[in-house]
Design a protein around this motif. Structure first.
Motif, short mmCIF file in Angstrom:
data_model
loop_
_atom_site.label_atom_id
_atom_site.label_comp_id
_atom_site.label_asym_id
_atom_site.label_seq_id
_atom_site.Cartn_x
_atom_site.Cartn_y
_atom_site.Cartn_z
N PRO A 1 -3.73 1.01 -2.90
CA PRO A 1 -3.09 -0.29 -3.15
C PRO A 1 -2.04 -0.18 -4.26
CG PRO A 1 -5.48 -0.50 -3.14
CD PRO A 1 -5.17 0.96 -3.12
N SER A 2 -0.90 -0.77 -4.05
CA SER A 2 0.23 -0.68 -4.99
C SER A 2 -0.13 -1.15 -6.39
CB SER A 2 1.42 -1.49 -4.48
OG SER A 2 1.83 -1.03 -3.24
N GLU A 3 -0.91 -2.21 -6.49
CA GLU A 3 -1.22 -2.76 -7.80
C GLU A 3 -2.20 -1.89 -8.59
OE1 GLU A 3 -4.22 -4.55 -4.97
OE2 GLU A 3 -2.05 -4.42 -4.95
N ARG A 4 -2.78 -0.87 -7.97
CA ARG A 4 -3.73 0.03 -8.64
C ARG A 4 -3.11 1.37 -9.02
NH1 ARG A 4 -6.87 -3.39 -10.63
NH2 ARG A 4 -8.07 -4.60 -9.15
N LEU A 5 -1.83 1.59 -8.71
CA LEU A 5 -1.19 2.85 -9.05
C LEU A 5 -1.00 2.97 -10.56
CD1 LEU A 5 1.62 3.20 -6.37
CD2 LEU A 5 -0.42 4.60 -6.60
N ALA A 6 -1.45 4.08 -11.12
CA ALA A 6 -1.23 4.35 -12.54
C ALA A 6 -0.04 5.30 -12.70
CB ALA A 6 -2.48 4.94 -13.18
N TYR A 7 -0.02 6.37 -11.91
CA TYR A 7 1.10 7.32 -11.93
C TYR A 7 1.08 8.14 -10.65
CZ TYR A 7 -2.39 10.85 -13.17
OH TYR A 7 -3.48 11.67 -13.17
N VAL A 8 2.21 8.73 -10.33
CA VAL A 8 2.33 9.66 -9.21
C VAL A 8 3.11 10.87 -9.71
CG1 VAL A 8 3.22 10.03 -6.88
CG2 VAL A 8 2.30 7.80 -7.51
N GLU A 9 2.52 12.04 -9.58
CA GLU A 9 3.15 13.28 -10.01
C GLU A 9 3.51 14.08 -8.77
OE1 GLU A 9 1.59 17.27 -12.17
OE2 GLU A 9 1.06 15.38 -13.13
N VAL B 1 0.85 -1.19 0.00
CA VAL B 1 0.00 0.00 0.00
C VAL B 1 0.88 1.24 0.00
CG1 VAL B 1 -1.74 1.28 1.31
CG2 VAL B 1 -1.82 -1.19 1.28
N LEU B 2 0.55 2.21 -0.86
CA LEU B 2 1.21 3.51 -0.83
C LEU B 2 0.49 4.35 0.21
CD1 LEU B 2 3.09 5.75 -1.88
CD2 LEU B 2 1.34 6.26 -3.59
N THR B 3 1.21 4.82 1.21
CA THR B 3 0.64 5.62 2.28
C THR B 3 1.30 7.00 2.30
OG1 THR B 3 0.34 3.62 3.60
CG2 THR B 3 0.22 5.72 4.76
N LEU B 4 0.47 8.04 2.17
CA LEU B 4 0.93 9.42 2.25
C LEU B 4 0.06 10.17 3.25
CD1 LEU B 4 1.47 10.21 -1.54
CD2 LEU B 4 3.20 9.59 0.13
N VAL B 5 0.63 11.21 3.86
CA VAL B 5 -0.10 12.02 4.84
C VAL B 5 -0.19 13.44 4.30
CG1 VAL B 5 -0.13 12.85 7.21
CG2 VAL B 5 0.78 10.59 6.71
N ASP B 6 -1.41 14.03 4.33
CA ASP B 6 -1.57 15.39 3.83
C ASP B 6 -1.30 16.41 4.93
OD1 ASP B 6 -3.88 15.50 5.37
OD2 ASP B 6 -5.23 15.84 3.69
N ASP B 7 -1.45 17.69 4.61
CA ASP B 7 -1.16 18.78 5.55
C ASP B 7 -2.09 18.79 6.76
OD1 ASP B 7 0.98 19.72 4.15
OD2 ASP B 7 -0.13 21.31 3.12
N HIS B 8 -3.27 18.18 6.63
CA HIS B 8 -4.24 18.16 7.71
C HIS B 8 -4.13 16.91 8.57
CE1 HIS B 8 -6.13 21.66 5.95
NE2 HIS B 8 -6.13 21.04 4.78
N GLY B 9 -3.14 16.08 8.31
CA GLY B 9 -2.93 14.87 9.09
C GLY B 9 -3.72 13.67 8.61
N ARG B 10 -4.42 13.80 7.49
CA ARG B 10 -5.20 12.67 6.96
C ARG B 10 -4.29 11.77 6.15
NH1 ARG B 10 -9.71 16.75 4.83
NH2 ARG B 10 -7.83 17.42 3.79
N LYS B 11 -4.51 10.46 6.26
CA LYS B 11 -3.73 9.49 5.49
C LYS B 11 -4.47 9.11 4.22
CE LYS B 11 -1.09 7.20 9.07
NZ LYS B 11 -0.75 5.91 9.67
N VAL B 12 -3.69 8.99 3.16
CA VAL B 12 -4.21 8.51 1.87
C VAL B 12 -3.54 7.18 1.61
CG1 VAL B 12 -4.36 8.96 -0.59
CG2 VAL B 12 -4.54 10.85 1.02
N LEU B 13 -4.36 6.14 1.44
CA LEU B 13 -3.86 4.79 1.20
C LEU B 13 -4.31 4.32 -0.17
CD1 LEU B 13 -4.98 3.40 4.66
CD2 LEU B 13 -2.68 4.08 4.05
#
Length: 75
Positions: free
Chosen positions: A53-61, A39-51
């Motif tokens: 699934p790795s197999e569903r990633l198309a691109y990351v800019e 799972v790709l896990t990132l945290v935004d400025d408000h402290g919310r996590k975005v998860l």
């Protein structure tokens, strides 16, 4: 830091502002795509996590946030 994530079979991309550095975001994406994490896990400025699934990633800019103009100046 502005991050846009494209997800396969989803009509819209995920956009978030993150306090993480570009290197941290790139490392998290590389681990997700390399199989270290499912799972790709990132945290935004408000402290919310975005998860995502790795197999569903198309691109990351990864980019810098754009400055918003305020006022009634001429173009």
């Amino acid at each position: 830091m502005e991050v846009k994530i494209g997800v396969q079979h989803a009509p819209r991309e995920i956009t978030l502002e993150s306090g993480q550095s570009a290197e941290d975001v790139e490392r998290a994406v590389a681990e997700a795509l390399g199989g270290k994490s499912t799972v790709l896990t990132l945290v935004d400025d408000h402290g919310r996590k975005v998860l995502v699934p790795s197999e569903r990633l198309a691109y990351v800019e990864i980019g810098e946030p754009t400055a918003r103009k305020v006022g009634f100046g001429t173009l």
